[in-house]
Design an enzyme around this catalytic site. Structure first.
Site, PDB file in Angstrom:
ATOM      1  N   HIS A  81       0.823  -1.214   0.000  1.00 49.85           N
ATOM      2  CA  HIS A  81       0.000   0.000   0.000  1.00 49.85           C
ATOM      3  C   HIS A  81       0.859   1.267   0.000  1.00 49.85           C
ATOM      4  O   HIS A  81       0.413   2.323   0.426  1.00 49.85           O
ATOM      5  CB  HIS A  81      -0.956   0.028   1.199  1.00 49.85           C
ATOM      6  CG  HIS A  81      -1.771  -1.216   1.355  1.00 49.85           C
ATOM      7  ND1 HIS A  81      -2.937  -1.445   0.665  1.00 49.85           N
ATOM      8  CD2 HIS A  81      -1.567  -2.324   2.118  1.00 49.85           C
ATOM      9  CE1 HIS A  81      -3.431  -2.617   1.002  1.00 49.85           C
ATOM     10  NE2 HIS A  81      -2.608  -3.185   1.879  1.00 49.85           N
ATOM     11  N   SER A  98      14.338  21.987 -15.781  1.00 49.17           N
ATOM     12  CA  SER A  98      13.168  22.841 -15.972  1.00 49.17           C
ATOM     13  C   SER A  98      13.585  24.122 -16.671  1.00 49.17           C
ATOM     14  O   SER A  98      14.656  24.670 -16.394  1.00 49.17           O
ATOM     15  CB  SER A  98      12.548  23.171 -14.605  1.00 49.17           C
ATOM     16  OG  SER A  98      11.652  24.267 -14.708  1.00 49.17           O
ATOM     17  N   LYS A 115      15.766  22.080 -10.598  1.00 47.75           N
ATOM     18  CA  LYS A 115      15.075  20.820 -10.896  1.00 47.75           C
ATOM     19  C   LYS A 115      15.952  19.812 -11.639  1.00 47.75           C
ATOM     20  O   LYS A 115      16.746  20.161 -12.500  1.00 47.75           O
ATOM     21  CB  LYS A 115      13.827  21.095 -11.740  1.00 47.75           C
ATOM     22  CG  LYS A 115      12.717  21.840 -11.042  1.00 47.75           C
ATOM     23  CD  LYS A 115      12.137  21.058  -9.877  1.00 47.75           C
ATOM     24  CE  LYS A 115      11.399  19.808 -10.310  1.00 47.75           C
ATOM     25  NZ  LYS A 115      10.229  20.083 -11.158  1.00 47.75           N
ATOM     26  N   GLU A 144       9.680   8.577 -16.582  1.00 47.38           N
ATOM     27  CA  GLU A 144       8.307   9.037 -16.770  1.00 47.38           C
ATOM     28  C   GLU A 144       7.815   8.763 -18.186  1.00 47.38           C
ATOM     29  O   GLU A 144       6.649   8.407 -18.395  1.00 47.38           O
ATOM     30  CB  GLU A 144       8.218  10.529 -16.454  1.00 47.38           C
ATOM     31  CG  GLU A 144       8.391  10.835 -14.973  1.00 47.38           C
ATOM     32  CD  GLU A 144       8.415  12.323 -14.666  1.00 47.38           C
ATOM     33  OE1 GLU A 144       8.324  12.669 -13.477  1.00 47.38           O
ATOM     34  OE2 GLU A 144       8.521  13.131 -15.613  1.00 47.38           O
TER      35      GLU A 144
END
Length: 465
Positions: free
Chosen positions: A156, A277, A283, A290
């Site tokens: 979980h 970024s 960043k 992804e």
């Protein structure tokens, strides 16, 4: 331009229809399979006497010349010839003249395209298997280097029990093994040759399908001509394997994305597989992971597209089946590209073992071991579970871990607890006493690594074939 099939037509194809009907923009990818299949067909036609041996040789030389032209980027694909088959046939006719018109004897574009696509699929399977072997090797190698790196195991997405980084990665290696075996099953099921099925009912010419099989590396000809031209199960099965394989990559990419956050900070993905970024200079985004995660849904779409296309088709060939190629090409190429990226990404990522260990100390990941300890001291499991839960709750209120409780405090909950409890619930002990087959102990993970090392050594690669 008069079509090679245009004898019974009085009017030219409408320009919009010609564009709509044409598949050369994408099926030109099949050129080498179309030429290889045509060469085998020409050899067979010559050997069986259906055409003269001299004619067969002329056609074969013409086909080889077209292949060279395509490879040197000096062949003009023309949408007026609709598809790869008619483009190559027209090209050979231009090269060697009338004799090339005999090449299409005893075959149809229906069995020709089925052959080309199956050969493309077969080569793709072998290429993906080569990458899967490299993927398994990469996971095993990183696991071997992190066999003592303790981290939390999760259920979980909540900290559950202590494991090792190696144990986690080896779970993904098992998925990759199943992917490889799934493709091995594809080869066992689908290595039958459709060429010779004709349009749907075979041919009246005395062709030798076994000879063509031998030339093209198929185990046997398909035994029903209707099925030979109608079958796209091999496309469905390959896209299904692509979908499962991409799902497996997506799952590990999800973990990589989470682990690379500052909140987890278990890993750092190499700069080569990250981006920044345009606004925020601090960043470092795990874009490769992804993208793989995102492209998985696209491959699912490819599978659903072909299933939906096929579900209502009567036998035999229907033009709808032209839609099989783009989804197959996309699904296969996406899996290949994703594997090609994730292999070096895993090899180069930095694992922050101090952070994984500290995270394992939090969250009471050794609570199950405390309950097991009580059971081994004679306490019934349900009672041990209740006692441990009460101790955890007390620790939460006090802001301490199970290792911080004094022996006197432990004895308030159970006189069965002795000073051996501290060794029993140490993280290293919690991991290594889970020594059943498949468990996270160093012994078991080492055995698993040895098993997969031996397994990958038995696997063939594209260079071996």
């Amino acid at each position: 331009m008069k079509k090679l099939w245009g004898g019974r037509f009085e009017k030219n194809t409408d320009a919009l229809m010609e564009d709509f009907n044409s598949s050369i923009s994408f099926d030109k990818k099949l050129y080498k399979y179309d030429i290889e299949g045509s060469i085998a067909h020409a050899i067979m036609l010559g050997e069986t006497g259906i055409i003269k041996e001299e004619e067969s040789h002329q056609i074969i030389e013409g086909l080889k010349s077209i292949r060279k032209d395509i490879e040197l980027d000096r062949f003009d694909f023309d949408k007026k010839h609709e598809d790869i088959h008619m483009n190559i046939e027209a090209g050979v006719i231009d090269k060697i003249g009338e004799v090339a018109k005999k090449l299409h004897t005893a075959r149809s574009r229906n069995d020709q395209v089925a052959l080309d696509l199956k050969m493309y699929s077969r080569d793709s399977v072998k290429m993906i298997q080569t990458l899967l072997k490299e993927w398994i090797e990469a996971l095993v190698d990183v696991s071997e280097k992190n066999i003592d790196t303790i981290m939390p195991g999760y259920t979980h997405l909540q900290r559950a029990q202590p494991i090792t980084f190696a144990h986690n990665l080896m779970a993904h290696a098992e998925m990759a093994v199943r992917d490889y075996k799934r493709l091995e099953s594809w080869l066992n099921i689908h290595n039958t040759m459709p060429l010779g099925s004709g349009a749907l009912a075979g041919t009246t010419f005395p062709i030798d399908r076994y000879r063509t099989c031998e030339l093209l590396g198929f185990e046997s000809p398909c035994l029903n001509s209707l099925d030979g031209v109608s079958d796209r199960d091999y496309v469905v099965d390959l896209l299904s394997a692509c979908s499962v394989g991409m799902m497996h990559l997506s799952r590990i990419c999800e973990e990589l994305v989470i682990w690379s956050t500052q909140e987890f900070s278990f890993i750092e993905i190499d700069d080569a597989y990250s981006t920044g970024s345009s606004m925020m200079p601090q960043k470092k985004n795990p874009d490769a992971a992804e993208l793989i995660r995102g492209k998985t849904g696209r491959v699912y779409g490819d599978l659903m597209a072909i299933l939906t296309t096929l579900k209502g088709l009567p036998l035999a060939y229907n033009k709808d089946m032209q839609e099989d190629k783009e989804c197959l090409f996309d699904g296969v190429e996406t899996w290949i590209k994703s594997l090609s990226i994730i292999i070096p990404m895993i090899k180069t990522m930095k694992i922050k073992f101090k952070n994984t260990f500290e995270a394992t100390k939090g969250g009471f990941t050794n609570a199950t071991d405390l309950a097991d300890y009580l059971v081994k001291k004679g306490v019934a499991f349900r009672n041990a579970h209740k006692i441990t839960g009460e101790i955890v709750l007390d620790c939460i209120y006090k802001g301490i871990s199970l290792n911080d409780i004094s022996l006197e405090e432990y004895k308030i909950y159970s006189e069965k607890i002795d000073d051996d409890i501290y060794k029993y619930i140490s993280l290293e002990e919690c991991v290594n006493k889970r020594n059943s087959i498949g468990g996270p102990s160093k012994e078991q993970v080492s055995n698993h690594i040895d098993i997969l090392k031996k397994y990958v050594n038995t696997l063939s690669t594209i260079s071996d074939i």
